[in-house]
Motif scaffolding. Structure first.
Motif, PDB file in Angstrom:
ATOM      1  N   ARG A  76      12.842   6.305  11.064  1.00 34.61           N
ATOM      2  CA  ARG A  76      12.651   7.992  11.528  1.00 34.61           C
ATOM      3  C   ARG A  76      11.137   7.253  12.644  1.00 34.61           C
ATOM      4  NH1 ARG A  76      14.769   8.171   6.897  1.00 34.61           N
ATOM      5  NH2 ARG A  76      15.841   9.988   6.701  1.00 34.61           N
ATOM      6  N   GLU A 270       9.253  13.995   9.394  1.00 38.75           N
ATOM      7  CA  GLU A 270       9.916  12.955   9.101  1.00 38.75           C
ATOM      8  C   GLU A 270       9.196  11.392   7.532  1.00 38.75           C
ATOM      9  OE1 GLU A 270      10.804  14.718  12.663  1.00 38.75           O
ATOM     10  OE2 GLU A 270       8.706  14.679  11.876  1.00 38.75           O
ATOM     11  N   ALA A 273      11.294  13.493   4.850  1.00 40.07           N
ATOM     12  CA  ALA A 273      12.543  12.420   4.884  1.00 40.07           C
ATOM     13  C   ALA A 273      12.781  11.724   4.751  1.00 40.07           C
ATOM     14  CB  ALA A 273      12.879  13.331   6.218  1.00 40.07           C
ATOM     15  N   THR A 276      12.066  11.705   0.866  1.00 43.74           N
ATOM     16  CA  THR A 276      13.763  11.614  -0.263  1.00 43.74           C
ATOM     17  C   THR A 276      14.709  11.195   0.552  1.00 43.74           C
ATOM     18  OG1 THR A 276      13.117  14.360   1.062  1.00 43.74           O
ATOM     19  CG2 THR A 276      15.168  13.719   0.404  1.00 43.74           C
TER      20      THR A 276
END
Length: 433
Positions: A76, A270, A273, A276
């Motif tokens: 990311r 980010e 994310a 996750t």
């Protein structure tokens, strides 16, 4: 019921469960529970509970979510963009020119993500539009991407090597180190093929002017160099014995956060994310491993692996003949299952045969991963083919055809490590204990 009939019933049950769309982990648990309940006298509930508890707090397995998180963080950040701008000046004069960015870019990202599909998606998003716009042949763009992305399974830190190490109680550090030379060999084979194609057909590759001084090249690579140092540091600390794979993974996560923080595209959203994504992937793999652990115990109670190995032994196959049969078996299996599922489904049954043939477990792990790499680019369920089809919209059969030369190069790579096993075992033996 005889062992072949028992095995056929259980295999049919597993295929039926998978065909119905049941999760791989649950399919393994159901198959193992049925095997225990109907084909042994062992207390299946007690064995299930103790197996799941005993395998749910494995310390070597702690490296898995950490390496996945490291890859998610760097995924990311601006790594893929920096990779193209950093590699292009160095590869512009090589035969094949910027097609080598796919190969070396995938090799670098493989050492970050440990995932074949993530490597194909990340490098493909960046390289396909760029190379297509410059006039490079689409078949070579697709082929180099599909083939080179499979390096994500072999080049450490490889997720599938962690899975194999946990499933077979092998040293993950030694498996990581064992994958280095075969990984470099495959990069050389892929790059050599592209260079040979370019030399044989001068009109295949568009002519571009690349005139960069050494200072220009270093400036272009300034964002890429820290990532390379991170990779070398993580693998080097494992090789020298300074850190275990789990310790090195933790340091890798910390350093990747520092690198990503310098990227303007990486913020709290980010980071959330990345957490996750890493959690989902880690839980999926851990769940599959728990199912595989219970299946291994169940197979041990039924005696199927031992008897199957003895039955195959009656054919008196040489180690080379056994590996040839297993290669075909794994490639066919890879047409329907992903790499991690193949490893956890087959290790409990295959390893007794392998050990009976006198094949080293460590070497077999690298061979297995290399063969599983082939399955990533074989239709109808080659994961890399699906990823590239999704990126380009090109028919999957055309993508598979473009990947065929690289499939054959992977076959050649498997043959090379079979004839020269020292490519796999030299570095692990040199690192001692």
């Amino acid at each position: 019921m005889s062992d072949p009939a028992t095995f056929a019933v259980l295999l049919g049950l597993l295929i039926a469960l998978l065909a119905m769309g049941l999760w791989v982990a649950l399919s393994l648990l159901v198959m193992a529970f049925v095997a225990m309940a109907f084909f042994t006298n062992a207390p299946e509930g007690l064995v299930l509970a103790t197996t799941l508890w005993g395998h749910s707090h494995s310390w070597p397995l702690a490296a898995l979510p950490l390496f996945i998180l490291m890859g998610e963080i760097l995924l990311r950040s601006r790594l893929s963009e920096d990779m193209f701008s950093g590699l292009a000046p160095w590869l512009g004069r090589a035969p094949g020119r910027l097609l080598h960015v796919n190969i070396f870019g995938c090799a670098i990202f493989a050492a970050v993500s440990g995932s074949s599909a993530a490597t194909a998606a990340t490098i493909g998003k960046m390289s396909i539009p760029e190379l297509k716009g410059r006039g490079y042949p689409m078949d070579l763009i697709l082929g180099t991407l599909a083939g080179s992305a499979t390096l994500g399974l072999l080049i450490p830190p490889s997720i599938i090597l962690i899975v194999y190490g946990v499933a077979t109680e092998q040293s993950i550090a030694r498996l990581f180190v064992a994958g280095i030379l075969p990984g470099i060999m495959l990069v050389g084979l892929f790059a050599g093929y592209v260079a040979l194609r370019a030399l044989l057909n001068r009109n295949l590759i568009p002519q571009e002017a690349f005139d960069f001084s050494l200072l220009d090249k270093l400036k272009a690579s300034r964002r890429l160099i820290p990532v390379l140092l991170l990779i070398v540091g993580v693998i080097g600390s494992i090789y020298t014995g300074i850190a275990s794979p789990t310790d090195a993974a933790a340091v890798g996560v910390f350093l990747s956060l520092i690198l990503a923080s310098f990227s303007s595209s990486f913020g709290w959203a980010e980071f959330r994310a990345a957490l996750t994504g890493a959690t989902r992937t880690s839980c999926m793999i851990a769940f599959i491993l728990l199912g595989a652990a219970f299946l291994s115990i169940a197979m041990g109670f039924t005696g199927i692996p031992r008897n199957l190995a003895a039955w195959i032994g009656t054919f008196e196959l040489s180690p080379y003949a056994l590996l040839a049969v297993l290669t075909v078996f794994f490639v066919v299996l890879g047409c329907f299952l992903d790499g991690i599922s193949i490893v956890v489904l087959t290790t409990s049954i295959i390893l007794p045969m392998v050990e009976a043939a006198g094949i080293d477990r460590l070497w077999f792990g690298i061979y297995l991963v290399l063969v599983v790499e082939m399955s990533q680019i074989t239709p109808p369920v080659g994961f890399n083919l699906f990823v590239i089809q999704g990126l380009t919209g090109i028919d999957i059969l055309r993508v598979a055809k473009a990947a065929l030369p690289f499939f054959l190069l992977l076959v050649l790579g498997a043959a090379i490590i079979t004839v020269c096993p020292g490519l796999v075992t030299y570095l692990p033996n040199a690192m001692g204990n």
